[in-house]
Motif scaffolding. Structure first.
Motif, short mmCIF file in Angstrom:
data_model
loop_
_atom_site.label_atom_id
_atom_site.label_comp_id
_atom_site.label_asym_id
_atom_site.label_seq_id
_atom_site.Cartn_x
_atom_site.Cartn_y
_atom_site.Cartn_z
N TRP A 6 0.83 -1.22 0.00
CA TRP A 6 0.00 0.00 0.00
C TRP A 6 0.86 1.27 0.00
O TRP A 6 0.41 2.32 -0.40
N ASP A 7 2.10 1.15 0.49
CA ASP A 7 3.00 2.30 0.53
C ASP A 7 3.75 2.51 -0.79
O ASP A 7 4.18 3.61 -1.10
N ILE A 23 -6.00 -5.48 -11.47
CA ILE A 23 -5.33 -6.73 -11.13
C ILE A 23 -6.05 -7.45 -10.00
O ILE A 23 -6.33 -8.65 -10.07
N VAL A 24 -6.41 -6.70 -8.97
CA VAL A 24 -7.09 -7.31 -7.81
C VAL A 24 -8.48 -7.79 -8.21
O VAL A 24 -8.91 -8.88 -7.79
N LEU A 68 -3.99 -7.78 -0.95
CA LEU A 68 -4.85 -6.83 -1.65
C LEU A 68 -6.25 -7.40 -1.88
O LEU A 68 -7.25 -6.68 -1.78
N MET A 69 -6.33 -8.70 -2.20
CA MET A 69 -7.63 -9.34 -2.39
C MET A 69 -8.43 -9.32 -1.09
O MET A 69 -9.63 -9.03 -1.09
N LEU A 117 -3.37 -5.03 7.12
CA LEU A 117 -2.90 -3.65 7.22
C LEU A 117 -3.40 -2.75 6.11
O LEU A 117 -3.02 -1.58 6.04
N GLY A 118 -4.25 -3.26 5.24
CA GLY A 118 -4.83 -2.42 4.21
C GLY A 118 -5.86 -1.47 4.79
O GLY A 118 -6.32 -1.64 5.94
N PRO A 119 -6.27 -0.47 4.05
CA PRO A 119 -7.20 0.53 4.59
C PRO A 119 -8.54 -0.05 5.02
O PRO A 119 -9.09 0.37 6.05
N ASN A 120 -9.07 -1.00 4.27
CA ASN A 120 -10.35 -1.59 4.66
C ASN A 120 -10.20 -2.51 5.86
O ASN A 120 -11.07 -2.52 6.75
N GLY A 121 -9.12 -3.29 5.89
CA GLY A 121 -8.88 -4.15 7.04
C GLY A 121 -8.70 -3.36 8.32
O GLY A 121 -9.24 -3.71 9.38
N LEU A 122 -7.96 -2.26 8.24
CA LEU A 122 -7.78 -1.40 9.40
C LEU A 122 -9.11 -0.77 9.82
O LEU A 122 -9.38 -0.61 11.02
#
Length: 232
Positions: A6-7, A23-24, A68-69, A117-122
């Motif tokens: 993500w960074d 891609i995802v 990412l998925m 650690l992705g935005p939705n997971g957080l």
């Protein structure tokens, strides 16, 4: 310092459009069709009509692709509005986790691992913790969230395992019960399994959603007992 997917910035847009979002989406579609074993960078590239090496500019490893998925489908868990009642909020998140997993059965294989650690997971984690914020000390809040999450993970994985068995064998739950009924009847007739016999003969047969809801209510009852103020 480790740079997460993500960074890391995406490469410049090539003549044929390609980005992590496409891609995802292709990877999720492959997983929905054939499970996580159907997903590879090569197969995703083929679905997008691109060379496999093109993908490495966006995603370095399959593990990054899975991250990412997972984050992509976790967006489906977040409700549009957060309830002001902690029990309703945790219950909604639990039910939406189950519903998202039933749409994407492969999600069951990724539940319960390391924090995402992705935005939705957080955001999902934030919503769970925020639902109990101020009602107890932070350690109690964390254990409560972990307990509800552990129940959801176990119950959802069991349901998904049964769905996969049905698809693999072509036998519904009732078909499987009828096929194995004579064996179970003989075993129960030995008298060696009295508690199981009572469950088989006298217990109520409920569907997966009702079972999930009942178990969740019991877990939330336990959380309520922990966060309730001591009697005066």
């Amino acid at each position: 310092m480790t740079m997460t997917v993500w960074d890391r910035p995406e490469p410049p847009t090539p003549p044929v459009p390609l980005d992590r979002e496409r891609i995802v989406a292709a990877a999720v579609a492959l997983a929905d069709e054939g499970g996580l074993e159907a997903v590879s960078l090569r197969k995703v590239a083929a679905r997008l009509g691109a060379g496999p090496m093109r993908l490495y500019g966006y995603i370095a490893t399959k593990e990054e692709l899975l991250d990412l998925m997972l984050d992509e489908v976790q967006a489906e868990i977040l409700p549009e509005e957060q309830s002001g009642d902690w029990r309703a909020a945790l219950g909604t998140l639990a039910h939406r986790t189950r519903q998202a997993t039933l749409r994407h059965l492969w999600l069951a294989d990724l539940l319960g691992g390391r924090p995402t650690l992705g935005p939705n997971g957080l955001a999902v984690t934030e919503a769970r913790l925020a639902s109990l914020h101020g009602l107890a000390d932070i350690d109690t809040v964390m254990r409560a969230v972990e307990t509800v999450s552990a129940y959801c993970t176990g119950a959802i994985r069991r349901e998904v395992a049964n769905l996969r068995a049905e698809r693999a064998t072509g036998l519904s739950k009732r078909d499987w019960q009828r096929a194995h009924g004579p064996h179970v009847t003989r075993m129960l007739a030995t008298g060696r399994f009295p508690a199981l016999a009572e469950a088989v003969h006298d217990g109520s047969d409920v569907d997966a959603e009702a079972s999930f809801t009942t178990g969740l209510d019991w877990v939330l009852d336990a959380v309520a007992a922990k966060i309730a103020p001591p009697p005066g």
